[in-house]
Scaffold this active site. Structure first.
Site, PDB file in Angstrom:
ATOM      1  N   HIS A  56     -15.844   7.839  -5.797  1.00 43.56           N
ATOM      2  CA  HIS A  56     -14.399   8.039  -5.597  1.00 43.56           C
ATOM      3  C   HIS A  56     -13.588   7.518  -6.776  1.00 43.56           C
ATOM      4  O   HIS A  56     -12.387   7.307  -6.649  1.00 43.56           O
ATOM      5  CB  HIS A  56     -13.947   7.317  -4.323  1.00 43.56           C
ATOM      6  CG  HIS A  56     -14.711   7.706  -3.101  1.00 43.56           C
ATOM      7  ND1 HIS A  56     -14.799   9.015  -2.660  1.00 43.56           N
ATOM      8  CD2 HIS A  56     -15.432   6.964  -2.223  1.00 43.56           C
ATOM      9  CE1 HIS A  56     -15.541   9.052  -1.564  1.00 43.56           C
ATOM     10  NE2 HIS A  56     -15.947   7.832  -1.283  1.00 43.56           N
ATOM     11  N   HIS A 218     -15.482  12.413   1.737  1.00 41.34           N
ATOM     12  CA  HIS A 218     -16.937  12.563   1.670  1.00 41.34           C
ATOM     13  C   HIS A 218     -17.347  14.003   2.010  1.00 41.34           C
ATOM     14  O   HIS A 218     -18.522  14.267   2.207  1.00 41.34           O
ATOM     15  CB  HIS A 218     -17.628  11.614   2.649  1.00 41.34           C
ATOM     16  CG  HIS A 218     -17.222  10.191   2.482  1.00 41.34           C
ATOM     17  ND1 HIS A 218     -16.263   9.596   3.267  1.00 41.34           N
ATOM     18  CD2 HIS A 218     -17.638   9.248   1.604  1.00 41.34           C
ATOM     19  CE1 HIS A 218     -16.108   8.333   2.879  1.00 41.34           C
ATOM     20  NE2 HIS A 218     -16.924   8.105   1.879  1.00 41.34           N
TER      21      HIS A 218
END
Length: 330
Positions: A56, A218
């Site tokens: 991320h 995700h």
């Protein structure tokens, strides 16, 4: 899939070695997976610690530095860090004024940060925790009980970090972090799936010509799939979804966030459409941040986060920050 890596098993360690080389202002413990600002602990200052699965970036390690986080704990790709990392981070940044854990609402992160808080307190470190759960797309997800933590994490880390840098006590820093979370909402859109190094292929199936409205960071499913939409149409859908739950007469901070593979040319065009919708809805924009900040590896797409601000939150947002991923006023 072609990826700029050696082997999947070392991708996080390799990235940390590169971060250490590029940012000597940080102390990067590659073996124990902890990133700390080099001057920590800062005397008289509350420490801020966050972390989560890798993939991320620049969240969270890219936000370690003056005016933001004191330490970050990177887990394996899309996998929570472990309590030992968090305890080491807390010990490294504790000046005696306590440590705030900023936790995105994913089950593994919540459980491990809760365990780490108990262990750190056993060692004499005062801990407060704030849970970030800003995603309006779904209530429960594959990874969560309740809403997911996404783009608002940046707002929480920046504003709480500014307050801590000014010397605010732990209870005040935690209260401000909680206020920012409660004042923020996000909505994401995927144009393509992401690819994890371990799998080497797309993590979910998104047919050509379709997009996922409300995707998680995700790749978790969102509200629905539709045929490809224009930037104009996506902005209408995303901003309205956020404003359904964030009624405001106050100005807002706007984050137009890329998921990792969307060019800035497209993101700035999308930001223009977001501003159009906000103008039509008579929402005043205080500041806008555009770029890849809370990503999902190589996913194409974007998210919109709005944070309702008062004078104090806006002042703290504008306060100086000096990190790898965010810097101004320094």
């Amino acid at each position: 899939m072609k990826m700029l890596i050696n082997v999947a098993e070392t991708v996080v360690a390799d990235a940390l070695r590169g971060m250490a080389a590029a940012h000597p202002e940080l102390t990067v413990d590659i073996e124990n997976r902890v990133i700390v600002r080099r001057d920590a602990p800062v005397a008289g200052k509350v420490g801020l610690v966050s972390g989560g699965g890798s993939g991320h970036e620049p969240l969270h390690g890219g936000f370690v530095g003056p005016g933001m986080l004191d330490a970050a704990c990177p887990g394996e790709v899309f996998t929570s860090p472990v309590p030992d990392q968090m305890v080491r981070a807390a010990a490294a940044v504790d000046s005696g004024k306590g440590v705030l854990f900023i936790v995105k609402n994913y089950t593994g992160d919540v459980l491990n940060f809760d365990m780490a808080a108990e262990l750190a307190e056993d060692e004499g470190v005062q801990i407060a925790k704030v849970l970030v759960n800003d995603d309006v797309a779904v209530t429960d997800s594959l990874y969560t009980a309740g809403r997911r933590g996404t783009g608002a994490t940046l707002f929480v880390e920046k504003i709480a970090g500014a307050a801590a840098e000014e010397g605010a006590p732990l209870d005040r820093v935690a209260a401000l972090a909680q206020q920012v979370n409660e004042s923020s909402r996000s909505f994401g859109v995927a144009l393509s799936a992401c690819t994890t190094p371990a799998k080497g292929g797309p993590t979910f199936d998104l047919p050509a010509g379709e997009l996922e409205l409300g995707v998680g960071i995700h790749g978790e499913p969102g509200r629905e799939r539709r045929a490809m939409m224009t930037s104009h149409e996506i902005a209408d859908f995303a901003v309205d979804a956020v404003l359904e739950e964030l009624r405001t007469d106050n100005p807002v901070l706007v984050l137009v966030n890329g998921m990792g593979a969307t060019p800035l040319l497209e993101l700035y065009g999308f930001a223009a459409e977001v501003h159009r919708v906000l103008g039509e809805r008579e929402v005043v924009v205080a500041h806008t941040l555009v770029g890849n900040y809370v990503t999902s590896l190589d996913m194409a797409g974007a998210s919109v986060t709005l944070c309702r601000v008062d004078e104090e939150l806006l002042r703290l947002w504008n306060a100086p920050v000096r990190t790898a991923g965010l810097r101004w006023g320094c």
